[in-house]
Design an enzyme around this catalytic site. Sequence first.
Site, PDB file in Angstrom:
ATOM      1  N   LYS A  68     -15.878  33.062  18.376  1.00  0.00           N
ATOM      2  CA  LYS A  68     -17.337  33.229  18.370  1.00  0.00           C
ATOM      3  C   LYS A  68     -17.919  33.163  19.789  1.00  0.00           C
ATOM      4  O   LYS A  68     -18.741  33.989  20.156  1.00  0.00           O
ATOM      5  CB  LYS A  68     -18.017  32.131  17.517  1.00  0.00           C
ATOM      6  CG  LYS A  68     -17.595  32.138  16.060  1.00  0.00           C
ATOM      7  CD  LYS A  68     -18.366  31.108  15.246  1.00  0.00           C
ATOM      8  CE  LYS A  68     -18.069  29.657  15.597  1.00  0.00           C
ATOM      9  NZ  LYS A  68     -16.743  29.179  15.144  1.00  0.00           N
TER      10      LYS A  68
ATOM     11  N   ARG B  35     -24.044  26.550   9.608  1.00  0.00           N
ATOM     12  CA  ARG B  35     -22.717  26.114   9.153  1.00  0.00           C
ATOM     13  C   ARG B  35     -22.766  25.548   7.745  1.00  0.00           C
ATOM     14  O   ARG B  35     -21.738  25.127   7.225  1.00  0.00           O
ATOM     15  CB  ARG B  35     -22.209  25.024  10.081  1.00  0.00           C
ATOM     16  CG  ARG B  35     -21.196  25.498  11.116  1.00  0.00           C
ATOM     17  CD  ARG B  35     -20.900  24.304  12.001  1.00  0.00           C
ATOM     18  NE  ARG B  35     -19.571  24.346  12.530  1.00  0.00           N
ATOM     19  CZ  ARG B  35     -19.264  24.790  13.749  1.00  0.00           C
ATOM     20  NH1 ARG B  35     -20.184  25.265  14.546  1.00  0.00           N
ATOM     21  NH2 ARG B  35     -18.025  24.737  14.161  1.00  0.00           N
TER      22      ARG B  35
ATOM     23  N   ARG C 163      -6.211  26.092  23.394  1.00  0.00           N
ATOM     24  CA  ARG C 163      -7.488  25.807  24.054  1.00  0.00           C
ATOM     25  C   ARG C 163      -7.579  24.330  24.437  1.00  0.00           C
ATOM     26  O   ARG C 163      -8.040  23.986  25.521  1.00  0.00           O
ATOM     27  CB  ARG C 163      -8.653  26.199  23.137  1.00  0.00           C
ATOM     28  CG  ARG C 163     -10.014  26.020  23.795  1.00  0.00           C
ATOM     29  CD  ARG C 163     -11.137  26.625  22.982  1.00  0.00           C
ATOM     30  NE  ARG C 163     -11.520  25.762  21.877  1.00  0.00           N
ATOM     31  CZ  ARG C 163     -12.422  26.098  20.947  1.00  0.00           C
ATOM     32  NH1 ARG C 163     -12.993  27.292  20.973  1.00  0.00           N
ATOM     33  NH2 ARG C 163     -12.723  25.264  19.979  1.00  0.00           N
TER      34      ARG C 163
ATOM     35  N   ARG D 109     -10.680  20.003  25.623  1.00  0.00           N
ATOM     36  CA  ARG D 109     -11.743  19.703  24.660  1.00  0.00           C
ATOM     37  C   ARG D 109     -11.240  18.684  23.646  1.00  0.00           C
ATOM     38  O   ARG D 109     -10.229  18.912  22.984  1.00  0.00           O
ATOM     39  CB  ARG D 109     -12.185  20.998  23.955  1.00  0.00           C
ATOM     40  CG  ARG D 109     -13.680  21.104  23.833  1.00  0.00           C
ATOM     41  CD  ARG D 109     -14.064  22.395  23.184  1.00  0.00           C
ATOM     42  NE  ARG D 109     -14.282  22.205  21.756  1.00  0.00           N
ATOM     43  CZ  ARG D 109     -14.875  23.088  20.985  1.00  0.00           C
ATOM     44  NH1 ARG D 109     -15.284  24.233  21.478  1.00  0.00           N
ATOM     45  NH2 ARG D 109     -15.040  22.840  19.708  1.00  0.00           N
TER      46      ARG D 109
ATOM     47  N   ARG E 219     -11.394  19.960  10.842  1.00  0.00           N
ATOM     48  CA  ARG E 219     -12.449  20.965  11.025  1.00  0.00           C
ATOM     49  C   ARG E 219     -12.207  22.172  10.120  1.00  0.00           C
ATOM     50  O   ARG E 219     -13.154  22.776   9.618  1.00  0.00           O
ATOM     51  CB  ARG E 219     -12.517  21.401  12.493  1.00  0.00           C
ATOM     52  CG  ARG E 219     -13.256  20.373  13.342  1.00  0.00           C
ATOM     53  CD  ARG E 219     -12.834  20.416  14.781  1.00  0.00           C
ATOM     54  NE  ARG E 219     -13.150  21.664  15.438  1.00  0.00           N
ATOM     55  CZ  ARG E 219     -12.474  22.125  16.492  1.00  0.00           C
ATOM     56  NH1 ARG E 219     -11.466  21.442  16.993  1.00  0.00           N
ATOM     57  NH2 ARG E 219     -12.829  23.261  17.043  1.00  0.00           N
TER      58      ARG E 219
END
Length: 189
Positions: free
Chosen positions: A14, A89, A128, A134, A145
């Site tokens: 996204k 969401r 990532r 992160r 998640r």
Amino acid sequence: MLNIVIFGAPGSGKGTQSERIVAKYGINHISTGDVLRAEIKNNTELGKVAKGYIDQGQLLPDNLIVDMLAAKLDSFEESKGVIFDGFPRTIAQAEALKQMLAARGQSVTVMLDLDVPEEELMERLIKRGQESGRADDNEETIKKRLVVYHSQTAPLIDWYKQEGQYAHIHGSGRLEDITAEICAAIDQK
Ligand code: ADP
């Protein structure tokens, strides 16, 4: 006015595709995840609350997110439109967005559903996490998640289909091909 919802599971691309759309259409970008990470970095009250949820892979309460989004939307002047990245969401957030836009005489132009196979999402997020550090991109939190995505967020697919705003996008493959499919879906509206 272009009001684009870019949608997809964690790791679906996204953020990456949003940057490309912003460059092409000259619209504003709201990434709720980026806003929250900035709040955490600045150690604000909202940031302190957000950290607890994000580290657990859970969604923040709808009212917090909706207020934050409304404030951000009001901060844009003479906007050509907005790409909403990471919002809505939940169904409640989608209803709130619909009302917020209706109050401004607007509506969602298109909802782009970036569809990526689950194994690929997992690989991308782990990579990532290694590259960016992160905190929520670790295997345990990623799994949580994805569960949250399937239970609370994926129902928006049918919701947006009913609104007649849904567009399916093949989210794996070359970045340029995905961008091309996205632009075609936007230009069709
Ligand atoms: P990703 O799509 O990779 O999960 P984001 O940066 O969009 O990443 O979101 C990171 C985290 O921020 C989410 O897991 C959630 O805790 C919080 N968050 C972001 N957007 C929302 C939202 N619209 N509603 C509730 N929580 C949100």
